[in-house]
Design an enzyme around this catalytic site. Sequence first.
Site, PDB file in Angstrom:
ATOM      1  CG  ASP A  13      -1.889  -1.167   1.212  1.00  0.00           C
ATOM      2  OD1 ASP A  13      -2.249  -1.622   0.113  1.00  0.00           O
ATOM      3  OD2 ASP A  13      -2.240  -1.640   2.299  1.00  0.00           O
ATOM      4  N   GLY A  15       1.533   3.018  -2.582  1.00  0.00           N
ATOM      5  CA  GLY A  15       1.060   3.957  -3.617  1.00  0.00           C
ATOM      6  C   GLY A  15       1.510   3.533  -5.010  1.00  0.00           C
ATOM      7  CE  LYS A  16       2.289  -2.364  -4.383  1.00  0.00           C
ATOM      8  NZ  LYS A  16       2.086  -1.979  -2.978  1.00  0.00           N
ATOM      9  N   GLY A  40      -4.632  -4.162  -3.804  1.00  0.00           N
ATOM     10  CA  GLY A  40      -5.626  -3.125  -4.106  1.00  0.00           C
ATOM     11  C   GLY A  40      -4.829  -1.894  -4.485  1.00  0.00           C
ATOM     12  CG  HIS A  41      -2.054  -1.925  -7.008  1.00  0.00           C
ATOM     13  ND1 HIS A  41      -1.130  -2.472  -7.857  1.00  0.00           N
ATOM     14  CD2 HIS A  41      -1.794  -2.470  -5.790  1.00  0.00           C
ATOM     15  CE1 HIS A  41      -0.345  -3.307  -7.187  1.00  0.00           C
ATOM     16  NE2 HIS A  41      -0.743  -3.330  -5.936  1.00  0.00           N
ATOM     17  CD  GLN A 224       0.681  -8.821  -2.654  1.00  0.00           C
ATOM     18  OE1 GLN A 224       1.343  -9.476  -3.439  1.00  0.00           O
ATOM     19  NE2 GLN A 224      -0.564  -8.477  -2.920  1.00  0.00           N
ATOM     20  CG  ASP A 333      -0.198  14.425   1.158  1.00  0.00           C
ATOM     21  OD1 ASP A 333       0.540  13.596   0.579  1.00  0.00           O
ATOM     22  OD2 ASP A 333      -1.402  14.205   1.403  1.00  0.00           O
TER      23      ASP A 333
HETATM   24  P1  GDP Z   1      -0.812   0.397  -3.558  1.00  0.00           P
HETATM   25  O1  GDP Z   1      -1.419  -0.862  -3.113  1.00  0.00           O
HETATM   26  O2  GDP Z   1       0.665   0.446  -3.339  1.00  0.00           O
HETATM   27  O3  GDP Z   1      -1.172   0.773  -4.969  1.00  0.00           O
HETATM   28  O4  GDP Z   1      -1.425   1.546  -2.607  1.00  0.00           O
HETATM   29  P2  GDP Z   1      -2.972   1.682  -2.183  1.00  0.00           P
HETATM   30  O5  GDP Z   1      -3.739   2.159  -3.347  1.00  0.00           O
HETATM   31  O6  GDP Z   1      -3.440   0.468  -1.492  1.00  0.00           O
HETATM   32  O7  GDP Z   1      -2.855   2.786  -1.044  1.00  0.00           O
HETATM   33  C1  GDP Z   1      -2.337   4.041  -1.280  1.00  0.00           C
HETATM   34  C2  GDP Z   1      -3.406   5.062  -0.893  1.00  0.00           C
HETATM   35  O8  GDP Z   1      -2.821   6.340  -0.770  1.00  0.00           O
HETATM   36  C3  GDP Z   1      -4.499   5.226  -1.931  1.00  0.00           C
HETATM   37  O9  GDP Z   1      -5.687   5.547  -1.289  1.00  0.00           O
HETATM   38  C4  GDP Z   1      -4.008   6.387  -2.775  1.00  0.00           C
HETATM   39  O10 GDP Z   1      -5.058   7.096  -3.420  1.00  0.00           O
HETATM   40  C5  GDP Z   1      -3.371   7.241  -1.727  1.00  0.00           C
HETATM   41  N1  GDP Z   1      -2.214   8.047  -2.160  1.00  0.00           N
HETATM   42  C6  GDP Z   1      -1.265   7.752  -3.072  1.00  0.00           C
HETATM   43  N2  GDP Z   1      -0.310   8.699  -3.090  1.00  0.00           N
HETATM   44  C7  GDP Z   1      -0.674   9.613  -2.170  1.00  0.00           C
HETATM   45  C8  GDP Z   1      -0.074  10.826  -1.687  1.00  0.00           C
HETATM   46  O11 GDP Z   1       0.993  11.241  -2.108  1.00  0.00           O
HETATM   47  N3  GDP Z   1      -0.744  11.494  -0.704  1.00  0.00           N
HETATM   48  C9  GDP Z   1      -1.925  11.061  -0.183  1.00  0.00           C
HETATM   49  N4  GDP Z   1      -2.502  11.765   0.769  1.00  0.00           N
HETATM   50  N5  GDP Z   1      -2.514   9.922  -0.610  1.00  0.00           N
HETATM   51  C10 GDP Z   1      -1.882   9.201  -1.576  1.00  0.00           C
HETATM   52  P1  IMO Z   2      -0.949  -4.115  -2.271  1.00  0.00           P
HETATM   53  O1  IMO Z   2      -0.482  -4.655  -3.600  1.00  0.00           O
HETATM   54  C1  IMO Z   2      -0.970  -4.565   2.070  1.00  0.00           C
HETATM   55  C2  IMO Z   2      -1.046  -8.658   3.647  1.00  0.00           C
HETATM   56  C3  IMO Z   2      -2.302  -9.110   4.375  1.00  0.00           C
HETATM   57  C4  IMO Z   2      -1.695 -10.098   5.343  1.00  0.00           C
HETATM   58  C5  IMO Z   2      -0.590 -10.759   4.532  1.00  0.00           C
HETATM   59  C6  IMO Z   2      -1.003 -12.078   3.892  1.00  0.00           C
HETATM   60  O2  IMO Z   2      -2.229  -3.400  -2.327  1.00  0.00           O
HETATM   61  O3  IMO Z   2       0.146  -3.337  -1.625  1.00  0.00           O
HETATM   62  P2  IMO Z   2      -2.545 -12.749   1.842  1.00  0.00           P
HETATM   63  O4  IMO Z   2      -3.970 -12.398   1.511  1.00  0.00           O
HETATM   64  O5  IMO Z   2      -1.570 -12.312   0.805  1.00  0.00           O
HETATM   65  O6  IMO Z   2      -2.374 -14.181   2.208  1.00  0.00           O
HETATM   66  O7  IMO Z   2      -2.222 -11.912   3.181  1.00  0.00           O
HETATM   67  O8  IMO Z   2      -0.252  -9.829   3.529  1.00  0.00           O
HETATM   68  N1  IMO Z   2      -1.273  -8.129   2.275  1.00  0.00           N
HETATM   69  C7  IMO Z   2      -1.198  -6.843   1.947  1.00  0.00           C
HETATM   70  N2  IMO Z   2      -1.011  -5.752   2.717  1.00  0.00           N
HETATM   71  N3  IMO Z   2      -1.080  -4.443   0.727  1.00  0.00           N
HETATM   72  C8  IMO Z   2      -1.253  -5.529  -0.058  1.00  0.00           C
HETATM   73  O9  IMO Z   2      -1.237  -5.449  -1.405  1.00  0.00           O
HETATM   74  C9  IMO Z   2      -1.354  -6.794   0.551  1.00  0.00           C
HETATM   75  N4  IMO Z   2      -1.552  -8.046   0.081  1.00  0.00           N
HETATM   76  C10 IMO Z   2      -1.481  -8.851   1.150  1.00  0.00           C
HETATM   77  O10 IMO Z   2      -2.931  -8.046   5.019  1.00  0.00           O
HETATM   78  O11 IMO Z   2      -1.086  -9.408   6.406  1.00  0.00           O
HETATM   79 MG    MG Z   3      -2.929  -1.538  -1.814  1.00  0.00          MG
END
Ligand code: GDP
Ligand code: IMO
Ligand code: MG
Length: 425
Positions: A13, A15-16, A40-41, A224, A333
């Site tokens: 998570d 911010g990929k 979840g991207h 991840q 931020d």
């Molecule tokens: P990913 O799994 O690495 O793609 O990241 P996620 O989408 O799960 O989580 C990143 C969260 O941070 C999302 O809700 C994005 O919309 C948000 N986000 C990404 N970059 C920024 C940033 O620079 N600032 C803020 N406030 N939110 C951001």
């Molecule tokens: P993105 O790509 C954050 C965590 C789960 C749990 C562990 C194992 O959005 O960054 P699993 O379902 O893979 O067997 O869970 O890994 N986990 C993540 N945490 N971002 C993710 O993906 C994750 N995918 C799995 O919360 O701790």
């Molecule tokens: Mg994510």
Amino acid sequence: MKVDVLLGLQWGDEGKGKIVDVLTPKYDIISRFQGGPNAGHTLEFNDIKHILHTIPSGIFRKNKINVIGNGVVIDPIIFKKEIDSLNCKGFDISDNLYISKKAHIILPTHRLLDAASEEAKGETKIGSTLKGIGPTYRDKVGREGLRVGDIMSNFDEKYAAKTSRHKLILENQYKFDYKELYEACEKDWFEGIELLKTYKLVDTEHLINNLLNEGKSVLAEGAQGTLLDIDFGSYPFVTSSNTICAGACSGLGVAPNKIGEVFGIFKAYCTRVGMGPFPTELENETGDNLRKSGHEFGSTTGRPRRCGWLDLVALKYSIMLNGVSQLIMMKADVLDQFETIKICVGYEINGEVVEQFPFELNGGEKPIYVDLPGWETDLTKIRSREEFPDELNKYINFIEEETGIPVTIASVGPNREQTIFLDKK
Ligand code: GDP
Ligand code: IMO
Ligand code: MG
């Protein structure tokens, strides 16, 4: 041409999704190489938020090839939901998406096995996303899996054999009452399979290598994060794939000498969702503030994310494992409100200072912090490096000096335009 890789350096998570979308115009092909719908991207542009689970984050840009590689595991139900949601928003991606015939399929019973296994673990559960990731990769490694290419012939027979084996495990090992749950999703799952059949199911390793030979460029999108890697993460609280750069080679079929830049992405602080150790976690008001201002709730499961300060011991370990050549710092931020920001530069373990990530984190690590002044400025409106407050420059310089790697992008908000290129390369 080379394959550039973008991957998470923390616990996911980072911010990929946002940055892959921002970088996509520079590439011809965007490909996912591991993980599945546990990811979840999130992408935001034109005031709309999109969350992708299986489909690469390059899908919203015109004329780009998006590839789901062999290292990914696909749940047909979630795949169909994603496609339906994109169609509803007016995006038809069928021409631009290629799926590996070697990618493994998540069966309804894999999800049930995930749930049963977590339930049986009780207090020691992993905190899995319950998407069936562990059981699907277990079957892959155990040579019992079902692959996308299997859809083409004798599929029903293969499906029945796998499913009945899983049902026996559910009944005998876990005493898990699966029937109602299973019946509720089997129809949707087969509809997902029918939809998958209408997509371009190919040997993506040939597709990618041929395109590279033709001079096309590839960006590989990690899912991840490094600290969730099956080999190097905080085992057993990890996911079931190799999230590190090496996973891009095995998950796409590209040789190590084809890897170019490695973009390591991290938040200016740290989060973790699910169970497992987290040395800089803040179980206090500061942590609550980070969660609130960073909207730190899971994109896949909605669970609150645990929050803490940036951990350089872990970051350096991740940089080493991946051969990171450029750092991308996200969510600067979110730290806008802090008068002082802490960065962890070592752990105290049994009275000794440790700077190397240990074999195992067991909760006995006391973070050693350096205090840096906060900028107490709203960064979200900033669009160029020249506008950065001095304290933010100092924060970035400190990270660069400690890691030896340049920070080439800083993100100051979730939108595409809230991305500042720092022009160091
Ligand atoms: P990913 O799994 O690495 O793609 O990241 P996620 O989408 O799960 O989580 C990143 C969260 O941070 C999302 O809700 C994005 O919309 C948000 N986000 C990404 N970059 C920024 C940033 O620079 N600032 C803020 N406030 N939110 C951001
Ligand atoms: P993105 O790509 C954050 C965590 C789960 C749990 C562990 C194992 O959005 O960054 P699993 O379902 O893979 O067997 O869970 O890994 N986990 C993540 N945490 N971002 C993710 O993906 C994750 N995918 C799995 O919360 O701790
Ligand atoms: Mg994510």
